[in-house]
Design a protein around this motif. Sequence first.
Motif, PDB file in Angstrom:
ATOM      1  N   PRO A 180     -65.601  64.670  18.076  1.00 21.57           N
ATOM      2  CA  PRO A 180     -65.268  66.089  18.214  1.00 21.57           C
ATOM      3  C   PRO A 180     -65.279  66.601  19.647  1.00 21.57           C
ATOM      4  O   PRO A 180     -64.678  67.651  19.928  1.00 21.57           O
ATOM      5  CB  PRO A 180     -66.353  66.783  17.379  1.00 21.57           C
ATOM      6  N   SER A 221     -61.980  67.415  21.389  1.00 22.41           N
ATOM      7  CA  SER A 221     -61.235  68.641  21.102  1.00 22.41           C
ATOM      8  C   SER A 221     -61.120  69.544  22.324  1.00 22.41           C
ATOM      9  O   SER A 221     -60.224  70.395  22.378  1.00 22.41           O
ATOM     10  CB  SER A 221     -61.905  69.409  19.960  1.00 22.41           C
ATOM     11  N   LYS A 227     -53.825  71.873  21.422  1.00 23.50           N
ATOM     12  CA  LYS A 227     -53.671  72.332  20.042  1.00 23.50           C
ATOM     13  C   LYS A 227     -52.207  72.359  19.601  1.00 23.50           C
ATOM     14  O   LYS A 227     -51.919  72.671  18.441  1.00 23.50           O
ATOM     15  CB  LYS A 227     -54.282  73.723  19.873  1.00 23.50           C
ATOM     16  N   ALA A 240     -51.955  67.867  15.647  1.00 26.68           N
ATOM     17  CA  ALA A 240     -52.740  69.068  15.370  1.00 26.68           C
ATOM     18  C   ALA A 240     -52.217  69.820  14.151  1.00 26.68           C
ATOM     19  O   ALA A 240     -52.823  70.806  13.732  1.00 26.68           O
ATOM     20  CB  ALA A 240     -52.741  69.990  16.590  1.00 26.68           C
ATOM     21  N   ALA A 275     -60.778  64.918  16.585  1.00 26.78           N
ATOM     22  CA  ALA A 275     -60.356  65.572  17.819  1.00 26.78           C
ATOM     23  C   ALA A 275     -59.589  66.860  17.566  1.00 26.78           C
ATOM     24  O   ALA A 275     -59.733  67.829  18.321  1.00 26.78           O
ATOM     25  CB  ALA A 275     -59.505  64.608  18.652  1.00 26.78           C
ATOM     26  N   ASN A 276     -58.779  66.901  16.519  1.00 27.46           N
ATOM     27  CA  ASN A 276     -57.921  68.066  16.268  1.00 27.46           C
ATOM     28  C   ASN A 276     -58.516  69.059  15.273  1.00 27.46           C
ATOM     29  O   ASN A 276     -58.185  70.241  15.328  1.00 27.46           O
ATOM     30  CB  ASN A 276     -56.557  67.600  15.764  1.00 27.46           C
TER      31      ASN A 276
END
Length: 320
Positions: A76, A79, A84, A89, A266-267
């Motif tokens: 995470p 991110s 984005k 995403a 990550a997204n």
Amino acid sequence: MDVKTPKSSSNGFTTEITLEKLHKMAAELILPGRFILRLLTAALEVVTNLLARVFGSTLVRRHFHLLLSGLVLFGPVLSFWVSKYNIFANSHHYLYRKFLKSTWGWTCIFAGSFILLLSLSARHSFSISLRHLSRIGIAGLLWWVCQRLLTFLEDAAGTCYEPMATAQDLQASATPLQPLLLLHEDQTKASCLKANMLWRGYEVSQDVLILCLCCLLLVEEMSVFGHHLSPGKPQQRSPGAPLRFIFLLCVVLLALWMFLLLCLLANFPKWPSQQLGGALGYLGWRGLYQGWYRLRPRWGCPGLPGEGIFTTTNTDKHPQ
């Protein structure tokens, strides 16, 4: 009658020449095809031998779960650097729609095919093949139980809210505060989201859970392929191209699951629901492959991968 005879012989001569030409053309096409097939087979053998050596190494078998745990814990953080507006995403991306919701199905097909071909290639015993295939069934049963239990806990711990303002009012509102909500206590999470209402409560990421469980399962099952390729091991049949190809597909599937896991973390970071899902996936793998499958057959366990195929005792177990 004498006029038709030359025509008939002439037609037969033409047909004979035509078939001879077709035969030569087919022979000319077959030779390059055989060369390409041999080249692809040699490349498949080299790649699968290298991958089997990697997955059968002590480093991967002992520390892959640590790599996966680090990915779940620190994924995470990405991110903050991921845009984005990137294509991953979007929660409706093709990979999410076609693979994420059917993770267990793809894993069951590829891992089950690999186990079946491996057991039949090493031992021509249908009972041994069924015993090793039962590991996939046990893992599937565990995943089904986790799904039902987590869904029940989410419905019991969460609450459904209906916004008093319309969607246009929410978009036009400049204040970041939530508007006043009306409570609906008789709604489940699925029915609440289907009605375009808001759900608030504790949850565990089932996507991260199944991705972690499938990654660990694939590594465990593929780790014995290098043992099958060892020249000093007695076996009735050498591994053919179908077994090597299925093994390569399992490696590709493992890479895809890890990529999807990284994209989710990550997204769409959700702390701590994703970490709880990863922890449950790890505990499921630990309880099966590091616990129950190491017991003796009298406890009804199917045994570790390769047990009964390459070894007749429990001495060749995975390291802790």
